[in-house]
Scaffold this motif. Structure first.
Motif, mmCIF file in Angstrom:
data_model
loop_
_atom_site.group_PDB
_atom_site.id
_atom_site.type_symbol
_atom_site.label_atom_id
_atom_site.label_comp_id
_atom_site.label_asym_id
_atom_site.label_seq_id
_atom_site.Cartn_x
_atom_site.Cartn_y
_atom_site.Cartn_z
ATOM 1 N N LEU A 130 0.907 -1.437 0.620
ATOM 2 C CA LEU A 130 -0.135 -0.072 0.138
ATOM 3 C C LEU A 130 1.109 1.805 0.082
ATOM 4 C CD1 LEU A 130 -2.912 1.004 1.069
ATOM 5 C CD2 LEU A 130 -1.526 1.007 3.184
ATOM 6 N N LYS A 131 2.091 1.248 0.797
ATOM 7 C CA LYS A 131 2.886 2.570 1.513
ATOM 8 C C LYS A 131 3.605 2.799 -0.018
ATOM 9 C CE LYS A 131 4.044 0.656 5.189
ATOM 10 N NZ LYS A 131 4.808 0.199 6.394
ATOM 11 N N GLU A 132 4.231 1.457 -0.871
ATOM 12 C CA GLU A 132 4.602 2.122 -2.384
ATOM 13 C C GLU A 132 3.433 1.958 -2.998
ATOM 14 O OE1 GLU A 132 6.041 -2.482 -3.219
ATOM 15 O OE2 GLU A 132 6.910 -1.642 -4.286
ATOM 16 N N ILE A 133 2.292 1.474 -3.676
ATOM 17 C CA ILE A 133 1.990 2.264 -4.557
ATOM 18 C C ILE A 133 1.432 3.852 -3.948
ATOM 19 C CG2 ILE A 133 -1.021 2.494 -5.485
ATOM 20 C CD1 ILE A 133 -0.766 -0.961 -4.183
ATOM 21 N N ALA A 134 1.361 4.584 -2.761
ATOM 22 C CA ALA A 134 1.116 5.429 -2.807
ATOM 23 C C ALA A 134 2.304 6.116 -2.154
ATOM 24 C CB ALA A 134 0.757 5.464 -0.955
ATOM 25 N N ARG A 135 3.137 6.097 -2.366
ATOM 26 C CA ARG A 135 4.374 6.970 -2.606
ATOM 27 C C ARG A 135 5.026 6.657 -3.613
ATOM 28 N NH1 ARG A 135 7.301 3.476 1.179
ATOM 29 N NH2 ARG A 135 7.699 3.983 2.850
ATOM 30 N N TYR A 136 4.303 6.460 -4.941
ATOM 31 C CA TYR A 136 4.073 6.571 -6.366
ATOM 32 C C TYR A 136 3.190 7.380 -6.840
ATOM 33 C CZ TYR A 136 9.496 4.920 -6.478
ATOM 34 O OH TYR A 136 9.989 4.321 -5.924
ATOM 35 N N GLY A 137 2.281 7.847 -5.883
ATOM 36 C CA GLY A 137 0.787 9.040 -6.746
ATOM 37 C C GLY A 137 -0.314 8.230 -6.786
ATOM 38 N N GLY A 138 0.090 6.853 -6.716
ATOM 39 C CA GLY A 138 -1.441 5.615 -6.971
ATOM 40 C C GLY A 138 -2.614 5.713 -5.705
ATOM 41 N N ASP A 139 -3.085 5.294 -6.514
ATOM 42 C CA ASP A 139 -4.807 6.158 -5.741
ATOM 43 C C ASP A 139 -5.510 4.895 -5.136
ATOM 44 O OD1 ASP A 139 -8.132 6.172 -6.682
ATOM 45 O OD2 ASP A 139 -7.245 6.667 -5.021
ATOM 46 N N VAL A 140 -4.757 5.032 -3.607
ATOM 47 C CA VAL A 140 -5.248 3.785 -2.314
ATOM 48 C C VAL A 140 -6.436 4.354 -2.023
ATOM 49 C CG1 VAL A 140 -2.591 3.471 -2.132
ATOM 50 C CG2 VAL A 140 -4.371 5.387 -0.922
ATOM 51 N N SER A 141 -6.887 5.113 -1.842
ATOM 52 C CA SER A 141 -8.690 5.413 -1.516
ATOM 53 C C SER A 141 -9.584 4.395 -1.185
ATOM 54 C CB SER A 141 -9.452 6.266 -2.019
ATOM 55 O OG SER A 141 -9.299 6.225 -3.691
ATOM 56 N N GLY A 142 -9.402 3.370 -1.827
ATOM 57 C CA GLY A 142 -9.878 2.422 -2.081
ATOM 58 C C GLY A 142 -9.798 1.090 -0.133
ATOM 59 N N LEU A 143 -8.066 1.438 -0.261
ATOM 60 C CA LEU A 143 -7.647 0.204 0.484
ATOM 61 C C LEU A 143 -7.725 0.354 1.918
ATOM 62 C CD1 LEU A 143 -5.143 -0.229 -2.929
ATOM 63 C CD2 LEU A 143 -6.614 -1.893 -2.147
ATOM 64 N N VAL A 144 -7.951 1.779 2.202
ATOM 65 C CA VAL A 144 -7.394 1.702 3.066
ATOM 66 C C VAL A 144 -9.067 2.661 4.144
ATOM 67 C CG1 VAL A 144 -5.499 1.908 3.595
ATOM 68 C CG2 VAL A 144 -6.143 4.163 3.414
ATOM 69 N N PRO A 145 -8.686 2.936 5.116
ATOM 70 C CA PRO A 145 -10.333 3.922 5.368
ATOM 71 C C PRO A 145 -9.643 4.823 5.218
ATOM 72 C CG PRO A 145 -9.373 2.507 7.359
ATOM 73 C CD PRO A 145 -8.592 2.699 6.569
ATOM 74 N N ASP A 146 -10.651 6.304 5.798
ATOM 75 C CA ASP A 146 -10.884 7.557 4.834
ATOM 76 C C ASP A 146 -9.796 8.437 5.884
ATOM 77 O OD1 ASP A 146 -14.181 8.026 4.048
ATOM 78 O OD2 ASP A 146 -12.397 6.597 2.558
ATOM 79 N N LEU A 147 -9.813 7.792 6.694
ATOM 80 C CA LEU A 147 -8.852 8.659 7.561
ATOM 81 C C LEU A 147 -7.487 8.233 7.396
ATOM 82 C CD1 LEU A 147 -7.788 10.169 10.561
ATOM 83 C CD2 LEU A 147 -8.512 7.543 11.902
ATOM 84 N N VAL A 148 -7.464 7.097 7.324
ATOM 85 C CA VAL A 148 -5.999 6.250 7.738
ATOM 86 C C VAL A 148 -5.711 6.612 5.992
ATOM 87 C CG1 VAL A 148 -4.548 4.687 6.763
ATOM 88 C CG2 VAL A 148 -6.365 4.387 8.596
ATOM 89 N N HIS A 149 -6.258 6.981 4.585
ATOM 90 C CA HIS A 149 -5.819 7.426 3.531
ATOM 91 C C HIS A 149 -5.235 9.254 3.804
ATOM 92 C CE1 HIS A 149 -7.097 9.393 -0.259
ATOM 93 N NE2 HIS A 149 -6.095 8.059 -0.789
#
Ligand SMILES: O=C(O)c1ccc2[nH]nc(Br)c2c1
Ligand SMILES: O=C(O)c1ccc2[nH]nc(Br)c2c1
Length: 158
Positions: A130-149
Motif C-alpha cells: 500500500l505504501k509503495e503504491i501511495a509513494r508513487y502517487g497511486g490511488d489507494v483510497s479504496g484500500l484504507v479507511p478514509d482517516l488513514v488515507h
C-alpha cells in the motif's frame, strides 16, 4: 469472557486488516489488537500514531482494545491472560510462514493460533505494498479507511 489477540505492525491499518478485526470482533467478547514495537524496522507511522488510527477505525465495533507490545507475542498473550491469536490468511503464500509461527508459538507457550480467510478483495493487500503504491502517487483510497488515507497522503507529502 472469550478474548483473542490480533497482532500486527499495522503501519498503517488497511481495509484488509479491518475486515479481519471486524469479523473477529463478532466471534469473541473482546479483541485485543496488538501493535508490534519493532525498533529495527523503519516505520512510516509511529507506534502511537498507529494505535490512534486503529482506535479510531475500530471504535464502532465496541469490543476492540488496542495495545502495543515488544518482544515475543506469546509473552504478551500470557501477560494479558489470552490463550489464542487470530490471523488473516490472504493466500497459500502466507500459509507456510504462518504455520511455522503457529507451531512455534504453540510449542513455546500453548497459545493457539486461529486463521481467518481474508476477503478476496484484499488478498493482494499489505501495508508495505500500500505504501509503495501511495509513494508513487497511486490511488489507494479504496484500500484504507478514509482517516488513514488522509494521514497517509499528508505523511508522504511531508
Ligand atoms: O500489520 C501486519 O503486519 C499484519 C501481518 C499479518 C497479519 N495477519 N492478519 C493480520 Br490482521 C495481519 C497484520
Ligand atoms: O499488511 C500486511 O502485511 C498483512 C500481511 C499478512 C496478512 N494476512 N492477512 C492480512 Br489482513 C494480512 C496483512
Amino acid at each position: 469472557m472469550r478474548r483473542v489477540v490480533c497482532p500486527g505492525s499495522f503501519d498503517p491499518v488497511t481495509n484488509g486488516h479491518l475486515d479481519i478485526i471486524g469479523r473477529t470482533s463478532r466471534l469473541y467478547d473482546e479483541v485485543v489488537v496488538a501493535v508490534l514495537i519493532n525498533v529495527e524496522k523503519r516505520s512510516l507511522f509511529t507506534v502511537d500514531e498507529r494505535i490512534e488510527m486503529l482506535q479510531a477505525v475500530t471504535k464502532e465495533y465496541g469490543n476492540v482494545r488496542v495495545e502495543k507490545f515488544h518482544g515475543l507475542l506469546v509473552d504478551f498473550c500470557r501477560q494479558q491472560g489470552i490463550p489464542s491469536i487470530v490471523k488473516g490468511l490472504r493466500a497459500v503464500s502466507d500459509f507456510d510462514y504462518e504455520l511455522q509461527m503457529a507451531q512455534l508459538n504453540y510449542r513455546m507457550s500453548g497459545v493457539e493460533t486461529l486463521f481467518m480467510s481474508t476477503n478476496p478483495e484484499y488478498s493482494f493487500l499489505s501495508s508495505s505494498r500500500l505504501k509503495e503504491i501511495a509513494r508513487y502517487g497511486g490511488d489507494v483510497s479504496g484500500l484504507v479507511p478514509d482517516l488513514v488515507h488522509q494521514l497517509l497522503v499528508e505523511r508522504l507529502r511531508g
